[in-house]
Design a protein around this motif. Structure first.
Motif, PDB file in Angstrom:
ATOM      1  N   PHE A   1     -28.168  20.847   7.830  1.00  0.00           N
ATOM      2  CA  PHE A   1     -27.981  20.190   8.991  1.00  0.00           C
ATOM      3  C   PHE A   1     -28.217  21.113  10.135  1.00  0.00           C
ATOM      4  O   PHE A   1     -28.518  22.178  10.076  1.00  0.00           O
ATOM      5  CB  PHE A   1     -26.642  19.511   8.771  1.00  0.00           C
ATOM      6  CG  PHE A   1     -25.539  20.625   8.300  1.00  0.00           C
ATOM      7  CD1 PHE A   1     -24.634  21.264   9.251  1.00  0.00           C
ATOM      8  CD2 PHE A   1     -25.323  20.502   6.861  1.00  0.00           C
ATOM      9  CE1 PHE A   1     -23.882  22.232   8.947  1.00  0.00           C
ATOM     10  CE2 PHE A   1     -24.318  21.521   6.576  1.00  0.00           C
ATOM     11  CZ  PHE A   1     -23.640  22.256   7.534  1.00  0.00           C
ATOM     12  N   PRO A   2     -28.218  20.455  11.170  1.00  0.00           N
ATOM     13  CA  PRO A   2     -28.544  21.082  12.506  1.00  0.00           C
ATOM     14  C   PRO A   2     -27.820  22.626  12.688  1.00  0.00           C
ATOM     15  O   PRO A   2     -26.660  22.527  12.703  1.00  0.00           O
ATOM     16  CB  PRO A   2     -28.129  20.300  13.594  1.00  0.00           C
ATOM     17  CG  PRO A   2     -28.350  18.846  12.799  1.00  0.00           C
ATOM     18  CD  PRO A   2     -27.797  19.019  11.731  1.00  0.00           C
ATOM     19  N   ASP A   3     -28.851  23.646  12.714  1.00  0.00           N
ATOM     20  CA  ASP A   3     -28.434  25.006  12.852  1.00  0.00           C
ATOM     21  C   ASP A   3     -27.523  25.425  12.051  1.00  0.00           C
ATOM     22  O   ASP A   3     -26.820  26.341  11.947  1.00  0.00           O
ATOM     23  CB  ASP A   3     -27.610  25.179  14.009  1.00  0.00           C
ATOM     24  CG  ASP A   3     -28.820  25.070  15.310  1.00  0.00           C
ATOM     25  OD1 ASP A   3     -30.078  24.862  15.236  1.00  0.00           O
ATOM     26  OD2 ASP A   3     -28.320  25.107  16.663  1.00  0.00           O
ATOM     27  N   CYS A   4     -27.567  24.916  10.689  1.00  0.00           N
ATOM     28  CA  CYS A   4     -26.687  25.288   9.456  1.00  0.00           C
ATOM     29  C   CYS A   4     -27.105  24.717   8.170  1.00  0.00           C
ATOM     30  O   CYS A   4     -27.874  24.019   8.061  1.00  0.00           O
ATOM     31  CB  CYS A   4     -25.148  24.726  10.024  1.00  0.00           C
ATOM     32  SG  CYS A   4     -23.978  25.611   9.086  1.00  0.00           S
ATOM     33  N   SER A   5     -26.201  25.259   7.200  1.00  0.00           N
ATOM     34  CA  SER A   5     -26.681  24.972   5.824  1.00  0.00           C
ATOM     35  C   SER A   5     -25.231  25.143   5.183  1.00  0.00           C
ATOM     36  O   SER A   5     -24.262  25.810   5.473  1.00  0.00           O
ATOM     37  CB  SER A   5     -27.763  25.649   5.214  1.00  0.00           C
ATOM     38  OG  SER A   5     -27.175  27.127   4.847  1.00  0.00           O
ATOM     39  N   ILE A   6     -25.204  24.791   3.627  1.00  0.00           N
ATOM     40  CA  ILE A   6     -23.844  24.811   2.750  1.00  0.00           C
ATOM     41  C   ILE A   6     -23.673  26.352   2.883  1.00  0.00           C
ATOM     42  O   ILE A   6     -22.676  26.701   2.708  1.00  0.00           O
ATOM     43  CB  ILE A   6     -23.958  24.141   1.691  1.00  0.00           C
ATOM     44  CG1 ILE A   6     -23.062  24.054   0.844  1.00  0.00           C
ATOM     45  CG2 ILE A   6     -25.473  24.854   0.963  1.00  0.00           C
ATOM     46  CD1 ILE A   6     -22.756  23.295  -0.382  1.00  0.00           C
ATOM     47  N   GLY A   7     -24.773  27.281   2.863  1.00  0.00           N
ATOM     48  CA  GLY A   7     -24.544  28.491   2.520  1.00  0.00           C
ATOM     49  C   GLY A   7     -23.908  29.178   3.830  1.00  0.00           C
ATOM     50  O   GLY A   7     -22.673  30.307   3.791  1.00  0.00           O
ATOM     51  N   LYS A   8     -24.400  28.926   4.957  1.00  0.00           N
ATOM     52  CA  LYS A   8     -23.522  29.374   6.302  1.00  0.00           C
ATOM     53  C   LYS A   8     -22.195  28.896   6.216  1.00  0.00           C
ATOM     54  O   LYS A   8     -21.087  29.837   6.752  1.00  0.00           O
ATOM     55  CB  LYS A   8     -24.254  29.232   7.684  1.00  0.00           C
ATOM     56  CG  LYS A   8     -23.577  29.690   8.872  1.00  0.00           C
ATOM     57  CD  LYS A   8     -24.468  29.368   9.810  1.00  0.00           C
ATOM     58  CE  LYS A   8     -23.640  29.896  11.493  1.00  0.00           C
ATOM     59  NZ  LYS A   8     -24.697  29.576  12.446  1.00  0.00           N
ATOM     60  N   LEU A   9     -21.888  27.641   5.895  1.00  0.00           N
ATOM     61  CA  LEU A   9     -20.715  27.001   6.020  1.00  0.00           C
ATOM     62  C   LEU A   9     -19.669  27.636   5.205  1.00  0.00           C
ATOM     63  O   LEU A   9     -18.632  28.051   5.429  1.00  0.00           O
ATOM     64  CB  LEU A   9     -20.793  25.450   5.710  1.00  0.00           C
ATOM     65  CG  LEU A   9     -19.563  24.676   5.625  1.00  0.00           C
ATOM     66  CD1 LEU A   9     -18.948  24.791   7.074  1.00  0.00           C
ATOM     67  CD2 LEU A   9     -20.024  23.372   5.447  1.00  0.00           C
ATOM     68  N   ALA A  10     -20.225  27.939   3.983  1.00  0.00           N
ATOM     69  CA  ALA A  10     -19.390  28.554   2.818  1.00  0.00           C
ATOM     70  C   ALA A  10     -18.640  29.878   3.333  1.00  0.00           C
ATOM     71  O   ALA A  10     -17.494  30.176   3.216  1.00  0.00           O
ATOM     72  CB  ALA A  10     -20.125  28.867   1.568  1.00  0.00           C
ATOM     73  N   VAL A  11     -19.646  30.708   3.858  1.00  0.00           N
ATOM     74  CA  VAL A  11     -18.961  32.145   4.483  1.00  0.00           C
ATOM     75  C   VAL A  11     -18.147  31.863   5.695  1.00  0.00           C
ATOM     76  O   VAL A  11     -17.230  32.381   5.592  1.00  0.00           O
ATOM     77  CB  VAL A  11     -20.112  32.805   4.697  1.00  0.00           C
ATOM     78  CG1 VAL A  11     -19.588  34.352   5.515  1.00  0.00           C
ATOM     79  CG2 VAL A  11     -21.302  33.369   3.648  1.00  0.00           C
ATOM     80  N   ALA A  12     -18.561  31.019   6.626  1.00  0.00           N
ATOM     81  CA  ALA A  12     -17.855  30.778   8.009  1.00  0.00           C
ATOM     82  C   ALA A  12     -16.634  30.233   7.614  1.00  0.00           C
ATOM     83  O   ALA A  12     -15.542  30.592   7.997  1.00  0.00           O
ATOM     84  CB  ALA A  12     -18.524  30.106   8.802  1.00  0.00           C
ATOM     85  N   GLY A  13     -16.519  29.254   6.764  1.00  0.00           N
ATOM     86  CA  GLY A  13     -15.241  28.620   6.605  1.00  0.00           C
ATOM     87  C   GLY A  13     -14.313  29.520   5.925  1.00  0.00           C
ATOM     88  O   GLY A  13     -13.086  29.388   6.269  1.00  0.00           O
ATOM     89  N   THR A  14     -14.459  30.160   5.008  1.00  0.00           N
ATOM     90  CA  THR A  14     -13.788  31.173   4.205  1.00  0.00           C
ATOM     91  C   THR A  14     -13.206  32.148   5.150  1.00  0.00           C
ATOM     92  O   THR A  14     -12.201  32.624   5.255  1.00  0.00           O
ATOM     93  CB  THR A  14     -14.523  31.898   3.073  1.00  0.00           C
ATOM     94  OG1 THR A  14     -15.064  30.547   2.163  1.00  0.00           O
ATOM     95  CG2 THR A  14     -13.545  32.828   2.316  1.00  0.00           C
ATOM     96  N   VAL A  15     -14.212  32.740   5.826  1.00  0.00           N
ATOM     97  CA  VAL A  15     -13.789  33.845   6.954  1.00  0.00           C
ATOM     98  C   VAL A  15     -12.947  33.395   7.916  1.00  0.00           C
ATOM     99  O   VAL A  15     -11.764  34.141   8.289  1.00  0.00           O
ATOM    100  CB  VAL A  15     -15.033  34.123   7.857  1.00  0.00           C
ATOM    101  CG1 VAL A  15     -14.722  35.163   9.037  1.00  0.00           C
ATOM    102  CG2 VAL A  15     -16.085  35.219   6.798  1.00  0.00           C
TER     103      VAL A  15
END
Length: 334
Positions: free
Chosen positions: A62-76
């Motif tokens: 999705f715009p400027d992001c993916s499930i991969g970035k989301l998985a790291v940022a959400g956990t951090v």
């Protein structure tokens, strides 16, 4: 490597070995740890924070992001708002048979890049492949490990404590909705997905201490503040005129009947501090791109009304009680 994932990639044989070596180890590093069934790390005894999360967002990109970035940022961010310094992350992948290897590599690369930006290491993982139709491409489960820097004791809230929001509401929720394309509208808004640990660490240092920090993800700002009010028997008042919402997001909400107070965010934080520290915390937040729109949106108040409630001071000057999200506004947003 094959162009799509097959069931053989999950059977522990040659294809599994190549997938781990050429994709995960290549992006995440830690070759020595990959030779064993566990990673060895050093952490201070009795000073550890642990969180776990699963990510099933739809769509995967999705715009400027993916499930991969989301998985790291959400956990951090879950670690950071809990007063911990994030250090390590593990990840488990459930991959659908037939999934594009190129897409998987993009997801893994996004994870590696976000981990680097957040200053953490991805040290262990697991891969499972399921039959076609058993999942929507990829699901990711994470565990985050950090060192506790601020003990989560019961906060000593006082009347007048400032409620600070680190940026605009609803960007992630509307970005996901647009990427799905189900309603035939396009809203030029990118997800706010970002790791906030460095910014929040500076905010805490500026304050000397904070009452509490939370990230308003599922259920949005309103649900998160209601939970704080109920958990600590507080009365909270937020001002509608002070709540930052992008014009595009507000327009989409008006068109679709959504309330930005309940939309999901993945790169925002709520910080409650004593009123005297408000300006110092805002200054610290404004030093970061993720916090440039930070603003004080309300306060803790003494009231004759029952505690454990959240109130919104409307543009008309009236007050109305705000409740937690009832039902589902946007499913599969993280």
């Amino acid at each position: 490597m094959n162009k799509v994932i097959s069931l053989a990639h999950g059977d522990g044989g040659e294809l599994s070995h190549r997938l781990i070596r050429d994709l995960f180890v290549k992006n995440f590093g830690h070759y020595k740890e990959a030779m064993f069934d566990a990673s060895y790390i050093q952490l201070p005894a009795n000073n550890i924070a642990v969180t776990t999360d699963s990510f099933v967002v739809k769509p995967l990109f999705f715009p400027d992001c993916s499930i991969g970035k989301l998985a790291v940022a959400g956990t951090v961010n879950d670690l950071a708002v809990s007063g911990a310094k994030p250090l390590y992350l593990t990840c488990g992948f459930v991959i659908e048979e037939g999934f594009s290897v190129n897409d998987l590599e993009k997801i893994v690369s996004d994870m590696a890049n976000e981990a680097k930006a957040a200053g953490i290491s991805i040290i262990a993982g697991d891969t499972k492949v399921v039959e076609k139709g058993s999942c929507d491409g990829v699901y990711i489960n994470t565990t985050g490990i950090g060192i506790i820097q601020r003990q989560n004791v019961i906060p000593n809230f006082k009347s007048g404590d400032a409620i600070i929001l680190s940026g605009t509401l609803g960007d992630h929720g509307i970005a996901i909705l647009t990427a799905r394309g189900e309603l035939g509208i396009h809203v030029p808004v990118a997800s706010d997905c970002s790791s906030l640990n460095s910014m929040l660490e500076d905010a805490v240092q500026a304050a000397g201490d904070v009452r509490i920090m939370r990230d308003p993800t599922r259920g949005g700002l309103a649900t998160t503040l209601v939970e704080i009010a109920e958990d600590f028997s507080l009365s909270l008042v937020i001002c509608e005129k002070d709540i930052p919402v992008k014009e595009q997001v507000q327009g989409a909400c008006d068109l679709l009947g959504f309330d930005p107070l309940y939309l999901a965010n993945e790169g925002k934080a709520i910080i409650i501090v004593e009123s005297e520290k408000k300006d110092a915390v805002l200054h610290a937040l404004h030093m970061y791109p993720e916090g440039k729109d930070a603003v004080c949106i309300g306060k803790v108040v003494k009231t004759e009304q029952p505690s454990g409630q959240l109130y919104l001071e409307t543009l008309l000057g009236t007050k109305r009680r705000i409740n937690r999200l009832a039902g589902v506004m946007l499913p599969r947003i993280c």
